[in-house]
Enzyme design. Sequence first.
Site, PDB file in Angstrom:
ATOM      1  N   GLU A 161       9.771  -0.669   3.393  1.00 50.80           N
ATOM      2  CA  GLU A 161       8.899   0.446   3.052  1.00 50.80           C
ATOM      3  C   GLU A 161       7.587  -0.028   2.418  1.00 50.80           C
ATOM      4  OE1 GLU A 161       9.085   3.400   3.907  1.00 50.80           O
ATOM      5  OE2 GLU A 161       7.666   4.449   2.610  1.00 50.80           O
ATOM      6  N   ASP A 162       7.676  -0.975   1.505  1.00 49.73           N
ATOM      7  CA  ASP A 162       6.508  -1.289   0.671  1.00 49.73           C
ATOM      8  C   ASP A 162       5.835  -2.612   0.989  1.00 49.73           C
ATOM      9  OD1 ASP A 162       6.939   1.045  -0.644  1.00 49.73           O
ATOM     10  OD2 ASP A 162       8.016   0.153  -2.327  1.00 49.73           O
TER      11      ASP A 162
END
Length: 730
Positions: free
Chosen positions: A80-81
Amino acid sequence: MESFAQHYESMCATVQKCMPGADMALIDRAVEYARNKHKDQLRKDGSPYIIHPLAVAEIVAEMGLDLDAILGALLHDCIEDTDASFDDIAKHFGTTAAELVEGVTKLTRANFSSTEEAQMENLRKMFMAMSKDIRVVLIKIADRLHNMRTMQYQTPAKQIIKCRETMDIYAPLAHRLGMQKIKWELEDISLRYLNPDAYGEIMSYLRAHQEQDEAFMRTIQDKITERLSAVGIHNTTYGRIKHVYSIYRKMQAQNKTLAELYDLYAFRVIVDSIPNCYNVLGHIHDLFNLVPGRFKDYISTPKPNMYQSLHTTVIGTQGIPFEVQIRTWEMHETAEYGIAAHWKYKQGGMGSNEKDFEWVRRLLESQQDTDAEDYVNSLKIDMFDDEVFVFTPKGKIVSLPAGSTPIDFAYAIHSGVGNSMVGAKVMGRITNIDTPLQNGDIVEVITSKAAKGPSRDWLTICKSNQARTKIKQWFKKEKREENILHGRSSFESEMRRLLLPMSALTEPELESHLLKKLAFDNWDDMYAAIGYGGLTATKAVGRIRDDINRALKAQEAEKTPKSLLRTSADSEALRHNRHAVNGVIVEDIESCMIKFSKCCTPVPGDAIVGFITKGFGVSIHRADCPNTQHKDDPKQAARWVRVRWANQDEQPFETTLELECLTRDGLLLDVATTMTAARVRVKELYGKDLPGGKSTFTVRFEVRNVAELESVRTKLLNIRDVIGSRRGQN
Ligand code: MN
């Protein structure tokens, strides 16, 4: 600010304690990988980001999950990051860990905040349905728990949103999964932000009474341990104050102030065996006065979430009631960690195969009550096969039957949206309107004022009754002319099949009688109804068929055959009153052998033709049989003869229907049951699977005429997952 070293050491210690012999080198590699990927990111409090995955991994280890889950927790924010990919994680840490990370990512991306109470259950179901592996849910709960523990660094607005979401989704899920300890912590932190006044009031009350409470609990605890030691029952006994949120709920429910609430205390006695649980119970009831009606045996009847203990409420020396929970160590683990505790009791871990839900089996074996079934239904991940949950662009959740398409979605929003739909976007991309939707999809309907309305194909594409009904309504209203044409043509062909003349409808004496029987004012209204699907042609003709036949016969008797009879050839044949063979009259041939062709199995009422075979008499085909298409070939033309059904007592005829179905268990049984209920004799029934989840059933059976055949066919088509039928053409 917290340091990497502190969290790293604490995590390692927990892993080694909960999973002796774990591959620490592999865990170190995952820590380094995540640390490197997150190296430029900071937590809201300014500490390095890696602290968060470390803390989540520690919670996951405490839960007792396996190595893959710990790797998944360490890497859970990487996709996700950061620039990490599924493939890269799979390459370094295995497919299972990568799939767990991907699962968590999917949940992170979905928006689970909704303000509508009615949507909560759907949200929770979708949450579960989106996680293919139960470990994904557990990692996500651990992730949320750590974020809640560090909630003070968030903005007030974010705090409220996150805490609501926690109360709506995460705490109930933790409860369902039997993870009491985590559920309590989530609830207490949420209350602190959602209702700081109430939280503060309870906390300061508890603080003010701390000494008093502790003294009370020590007295009771001593009394219990003294007795149990005296009789030689090895035990661990302690008292505690109930958690803040449950006190808050009690105040609300009983409308009482804190000072008026008595049962704030709970005691736990943990022993080594189940017989000792019951022994302890006896001693507790001997030591204190029992509060009637409060004893519960969750050992013999565990709670749906697997919780087991004996509960009793008694009154202590100072007249203060308190609850005692008696359990074994294993029950204690289950009460604290719920489903996760079961990893500890199963060798080799639970694995990612959902079919291998050891505990589900155990649960089903140990409890047969409906609660347990509900629980499993609400829990087992692939049990929502029959529903799909999707979002509107504004985040409203819509639940549809599995396999639903953007068409179903559009009509679920509003019939106006469906009727003006010209296209759809799923997850921001233009998609065909017949594409099946997936859990968590965000669906947007593209509408246009110039839209021409639904197409008839949509009726077969859509999965929900709601959409089908609304589409039919539209056709009923908007397309009267078209419906009349459509309806008239299917009505006419049904009349032809049954050899009923259309002219009967306008016979002066008959017309109003027939319309009355059908409950329509005029024929166009009836055609329109057939056209939009409100009535089938079979049903309509079936309702008036006997009346027409009766009128036909009456007219014949009066020797006025002209008006109602089809052709002069027919009347010719009638007058000759030929001898019928096997119920068939062959024109121009006095007597001959008759056989029914195997290719199209005609039954009385079908339009038929005859073919003079070499040596086997006349073979009877349906007029629409492909084998009759060479009828006009000059070489054969002479061999085709006109034939018709004699009006004799109806004898059974054999015919074959081929059903097109979506494959599912129990379908064969449904077909057989339907045939039995229709009281037809089945000669043969078999099915075979086709590629693409479809299958066909072939059923050979006896009917008296086309009307009966059609009525059986209608019944078969009403079976769920039967999507089409064909007369046999062997
Ligand atoms: Mn996270």
